[in-house]
Design a protein around this motif. Structure first.
Motif, PDB file in Angstrom:
ATOM      1  N   ILE A   1       0.853  -1.177   0.000  1.00  0.00           N
ATOM      2  CA  ILE A   1       0.000   0.000   0.000  1.00  0.00           C
ATOM      3  C   ILE A   1       0.894   1.233   0.000  1.00  0.00           C
ATOM      4  O   ILE A   1       1.872   1.300   0.753  1.00  0.00           O
ATOM      5  CB  ILE A   1      -0.910  -0.005   1.243  1.00  0.00           C
ATOM      6  N   CYS A   2       0.567   2.195  -0.852  1.00  0.00           N
ATOM      7  CA  CYS A   2       1.375   3.417  -0.905  1.00  0.00           C
ATOM      8  C   CYS A   2       1.008   4.327   0.251  1.00  0.00           C
ATOM      9  O   CYS A   2      -0.158   4.616   0.484  1.00  0.00           O
ATOM     10  CB  CYS A   2       1.203   4.152  -2.225  1.00  0.00           C
ATOM     11  N   GLN A   3       2.027   4.776   0.984  1.00  0.00           N
ATOM     12  CA  GLN A   3       1.792   5.615   2.169  1.00  0.00           C
ATOM     13  C   GLN A   3       2.013   7.091   1.869  1.00  0.00           C
ATOM     14  O   GLN A   3       1.929   7.938   2.766  1.00  0.00           O
ATOM     15  CB  GLN A   3       2.736   5.201   3.309  1.00  0.00           C
TER      16      GLN A   3
ATOM     17  N   GLU B   1       0.556  12.303  -1.315  1.00  0.00           N
ATOM     18  CA  GLU B   1       0.386  12.981  -2.593  1.00  0.00           C
ATOM     19  C   GLU B   1       0.131  12.002  -3.743  1.00  0.00           C
ATOM     20  O   GLU B   1      -0.210  12.391  -4.837  1.00  0.00           O
ATOM     21  CB  GLU B   1       1.640  13.812  -2.931  1.00  0.00           C
ATOM     22  N   CYS B   2       0.318  10.746  -3.450  1.00  0.00           N
ATOM     23  CA  CYS B   2       0.161   9.733  -4.497  1.00  0.00           C
ATOM     24  C   CYS B   2      -1.318   9.564  -4.837  1.00  0.00           C
ATOM     25  O   CYS B   2      -2.171   9.572  -3.969  1.00  0.00           O
ATOM     26  CB  CYS B   2       0.727   8.409  -4.009  1.00  0.00           C
ATOM     27  N   GLU B   3      -1.591   9.403  -6.152  1.00  0.00           N
ATOM     28  CA  GLU B   3      -2.997   9.231  -6.526  1.00  0.00           C
ATOM     29  C   GLU B   3      -3.551   7.887  -6.063  1.00  0.00           C
ATOM     30  O   GLU B   3      -4.752   7.674  -6.052  1.00  0.00           O
ATOM     31  CB  GLU B   3      -3.177   9.392  -8.041  1.00  0.00           C
TER      32      GLU B   3
ATOM     33  N   VAL C   1      10.267   1.523  -4.597  1.00  0.00           N
ATOM     34  CA  VAL C   1       9.418   2.687  -4.823  1.00  0.00           C
ATOM     35  C   VAL C   1       8.053   2.245  -5.323  1.00  0.00           C
ATOM     36  O   VAL C   1       7.891   1.158  -5.876  1.00  0.00           O
ATOM     37  CB  VAL C   1      10.035   3.663  -5.856  1.00  0.00           C
ATOM     38  N   CYS C   2       7.097   3.148  -5.118  1.00  0.00           N
ATOM     39  CA  CYS C   2       5.771   2.974  -5.685  1.00  0.00           C
ATOM     40  C   CYS C   2       5.868   3.315  -7.167  1.00  0.00           C
ATOM     41  O   CYS C   2       6.404   4.354  -7.523  1.00  0.00           O
ATOM     42  CB  CYS C   2       4.807   3.905  -4.958  1.00  0.00           C
ATOM     43  N   VAL C   3       5.378   2.461  -8.062  1.00  0.00           N
ATOM     44  CA  VAL C   3       5.524   2.750  -9.485  1.00  0.00           C
ATOM     45  C   VAL C   3       4.630   3.912  -9.928  1.00  0.00           C
ATOM     46  O   VAL C   3       4.827   4.492 -10.980  1.00  0.00           O
ATOM     47  CB  VAL C   3       5.241   1.515 -10.376  1.00  0.00           C
ATOM     48  N   GLN C   4       3.633   4.255  -9.119  1.00  0.00           N
ATOM     49  CA  GLN C   4       2.760   5.370  -9.451  1.00  0.00           C
ATOM     50  C   GLN C   4       3.473   6.688  -9.228  1.00  0.00           C
ATOM     51  O   GLN C   4       3.523   7.525 -10.086  1.00  0.00           O
ATOM     52  CB  GLN C   4       1.557   5.388  -8.518  1.00  0.00           C
ATOM     53  N   CYS C   5       3.993   6.881  -7.989  1.00  0.00           N
ATOM     54  CA  CYS C   5       4.504   8.199  -7.603  1.00  0.00           C
ATOM     55  C   CYS C   5       6.019   8.211  -7.461  1.00  0.00           C
ATOM     56  O   CYS C   5       6.599   9.253  -7.224  1.00  0.00           O
ATOM     57  CB  CYS C   5       3.858   8.648  -6.282  1.00  0.00           C
ATOM     58  N   GLU C   6       6.671   7.067  -7.658  1.00  0.00           N
ATOM     59  CA  GLU C   6       8.133   6.992  -7.606  1.00  0.00           C
ATOM     60  C   GLU C   6       8.703   7.339  -6.243  1.00  0.00           C
ATOM     61  O   GLU C   6       9.898   7.575  -6.102  1.00  0.00           O
ATOM     62  CB  GLU C   6       8.775   7.903  -8.676  1.00  0.00           C
TER      63      GLU C   6
HETATM   64 ZN   LIG Z   1       2.564   6.005  -4.540  1.00  0.00          ZN
END
Ligand SMILES: [Zn+2]
Length: 123
Positions: free
Chosen positions: A84-86, A89-91, A112-117
């Protein structure tokens, strides 16, 4: 019981102990919990409150006077859980994300999260 052969190539898992993950398949679909243990050799993880089974313990085990059945988390395949992305600002904040690896300035690699890096957890 036959002992399972462990594979020699220890590929790193996308999750590690202490991460919060969501189950994306199986009986515990949608359950969120903390990773209690990782088993990279078998590509499995043990997650809090996920895949809970009764384990029958005999008298004498762990100082028990009587046999007892205790609830215990059993390993699940690591591919069935997602991080889960913490990053607020990540969508996809608070939702499941895929994990990538990026080289850091100090030469190491971070998850890293591939969405928000943004880095996930600590490495
Ligand atoms: Zn993210």
């Amino acid at each position: 019981m036959v002992k399972k052969q462990k594979t020699k190539a220890r590929r790193k898992l996308h999750v590690r102990t202490g991460d919060t993950v969501t189950v994306i398949a199986g009986n515990d679909l949608g359950v969120r919990g903390e990773v209690l243990r990782t088993m990279p050799g078998e590509n499995k993880v043990v997650v809090e409150n996920v895949n809970v089974h009764y384990v029958h313990e005999k008298a004498g085990q762990r100082g028990r006077r009587q046999g007892e059945r205790v609830e215990k988390e059993m390993p699940v395949d690591a591919s069935n859980v997602m991080l889960i992305c913490q990053n607020r600002e990540c969508e996809r904040y608070g939702r499941t994300v895929r994990v990538g690896r990026r080289r850091q300035k100090d030469g190491g690699k971070a998850r890293v999260c591939v969405q928000c890096e943004n880095p996930i957890g600590s490495e």
